[in-house]
Design a protein around this motif. Structure first.
Motif, PDB file in Angstrom:
ATOM      1  N   UNK A 164     -49.334  -4.844 -34.978  1.00  0.00           N
ATOM      2  CA  UNK A 164     -48.903  -3.692 -34.175  1.00  0.00           C
ATOM      3  C   UNK A 164     -49.141  -3.964 -32.695  1.00  0.00           C
ATOM      4  N   UNK A 165     -50.272  -4.545 -32.389  1.00  0.00           N
ATOM      5  CA  UNK A 165     -50.584  -4.840 -30.990  1.00  0.00           C
ATOM      6  C   UNK A 165     -49.590  -5.841 -30.415  1.00  0.00           C
ATOM      7  N   UNK A 166     -49.219  -6.824 -31.221  1.00  0.00           N
ATOM      8  CA  UNK A 166     -48.232  -7.813 -30.795  1.00  0.00           C
ATOM      9  C   UNK A 166     -46.920  -7.126 -30.402  1.00  0.00           C
ATOM     10  N   UNK A 167     -46.477  -6.184 -31.229  1.00  0.00           N
ATOM     11  CA  UNK A 167     -45.244  -5.461 -30.929  1.00  0.00           C
ATOM     12  C   UNK A 167     -45.385  -4.589 -29.681  1.00  0.00           C
ATOM     13  N   UNK A 168     -46.520  -3.923 -29.547  1.00  0.00           N
ATOM     14  CA  UNK A 168     -46.765  -3.078 -28.368  1.00  0.00           C
ATOM     15  C   UNK A 168     -46.795  -3.943 -27.107  1.00  0.00           C
ATOM     16  N   UNK A 169     -47.413  -5.109 -27.201  1.00  0.00           N
ATOM     17  CA  UNK A 169     -47.460  -6.014 -26.046  1.00  0.00           C
ATOM     18  C   UNK A 169     -46.063  -6.480 -25.631  1.00  0.00           C
ATOM     19  N   UNK A 170     -45.121  -6.451 -26.590  1.00  0.00           N
ATOM     20  CA  UNK A 170     -43.736  -6.838 -26.296  1.00  0.00           C
ATOM     21  C   UNK A 170     -42.910  -5.664 -25.775  1.00  0.00           C
ATOM     22  N   UNK A 171     -43.562  -4.493 -25.640  1.00  0.00           N
ATOM     23  CA  UNK A 171     -42.889  -3.342 -25.065  1.00  0.00           C
ATOM     24  C   UNK A 171     -42.459  -2.272 -26.055  1.00  0.00           C
ATOM     25  N   UNK A 172     -42.796  -2.440 -27.323  1.00  0.00           N
ATOM     26  CA  UNK A 172     -42.442  -1.455 -28.337  1.00  0.00           C
ATOM     27  C   UNK A 172     -43.420  -0.282 -28.260  1.00  0.00           C
ATOM     28  N   UNK A 214     -50.871   4.171 -39.545  1.00  0.00           N
ATOM     29  CA  UNK A 214     -50.672   2.762 -39.887  1.00  0.00           C
ATOM     30  C   UNK A 214     -51.856   2.257 -40.698  1.00  0.00           C
ATOM     31  N   UNK A 215     -53.039   2.579 -40.246  1.00  0.00           N
ATOM     32  CA  UNK A 215     -54.254   2.219 -40.979  1.00  0.00           C
ATOM     33  C   UNK A 215     -55.172   3.428 -41.022  1.00  0.00           C
ATOM     34  N   UNK A 216     -55.951   3.509 -42.068  1.00  0.00           N
ATOM     35  CA  UNK A 216     -56.942   4.574 -42.198  1.00  0.00           C
ATOM     36  C   UNK A 216     -58.290   3.914 -42.426  1.00  0.00           C
ATOM     37  N   UNK A 217     -59.088   3.812 -41.371  1.00  0.00           N
ATOM     38  CA  UNK A 217     -60.385   3.152 -41.543  1.00  0.00           C
ATOM     39  C   UNK A 217     -61.297   3.978 -42.445  1.00  0.00           C
ATOM     40  N   UNK A 225     -43.842   0.721 -33.236  1.00  0.00           N
ATOM     41  CA  UNK A 225     -44.521  -0.483 -33.720  1.00  0.00           C
ATOM     42  C   UNK A 225     -45.162  -0.225 -35.077  1.00  0.00           C
ATOM     43  N   UNK A 226     -45.769   0.926 -35.229  1.00  0.00           N
ATOM     44  CA  UNK A 226     -46.403   1.272 -36.502  1.00  0.00           C
ATOM     45  C   UNK A 226     -45.358   1.368 -37.603  1.00  0.00           C
ATOM     46  N   UNK A 283     -56.588   2.274 -28.696  1.00  0.00           N
ATOM     47  CA  UNK A 283     -55.433   1.728 -29.421  1.00  0.00           C
ATOM     48  C   UNK A 283     -55.665   1.852 -30.925  1.00  0.00           C
ATOM     49  N   UNK A 284     -56.866   1.532 -31.387  1.00  0.00           N
ATOM     50  CA  UNK A 284     -57.180   1.651 -32.808  1.00  0.00           C
ATOM     51  C   UNK A 284     -57.066   3.107 -33.265  1.00  0.00           C
TER      52      UNK A 284
END
Length: 110
Positions: free
Chosen positions: A66-74, A42-45, A79-80, A33-34
């Motif tokens: 982002x994970x919250x949105x994905x968990x909601x089905x996005x 979305x992020x660049x580590x 989500x990003x 996921x990361x």
């Protein structure tokens, strides 16, 4: 580096202190996921000298949203994009508030 320098980093939201494994564990997600939100820009580590991904607390907060949105089905890509737009809106609101404050001080003659 002195001990004072090290302690200062503890409060730095942008210091890349977390490995990918630790970041995934903290977020309750997978390393995949990361990688996927990194691929979506979305992020660049940052990378360690050995080339390993390192994440900051700020990046982890973004990833958690982002994970919250994905968990909601996005879907991940959507989500990003939502998180990016939310971040841009927050920044624009902050800048507007600063401009309003400066204008009110000018009007008041301060």
């Amino acid at each position: 580096m002195t001990a004072d320098d090290s302690y200062g980093r503890l409060d730095d939201d942008d210091y890349p202190a977390y490995t990918m494994g630790r970041a995934a564990e903290m977020l309750g997600t997978t390393q995949g996921f990361l990688r996927s939100i990194g691929d979506a820009h979305l992020i660049t580590p940052l990378r360690s000298e050995g080339g390993h991904r390192r994440y900051s607390r700020y990046q982890l907060r973004i990833a958690a949203r982002a994970r919250e949105l994905v968990d909601q089905g996005t879907p991940v890509e959507a989500a990003c994009r939502i998180v990016i737009l939310e971040d841009q809106l927050e920044e624009a609101q902050r800048i507007n508030a600063e401009h309003r404050h400066a204008a009110s001080q000018r009007t008041a003659g301060i």
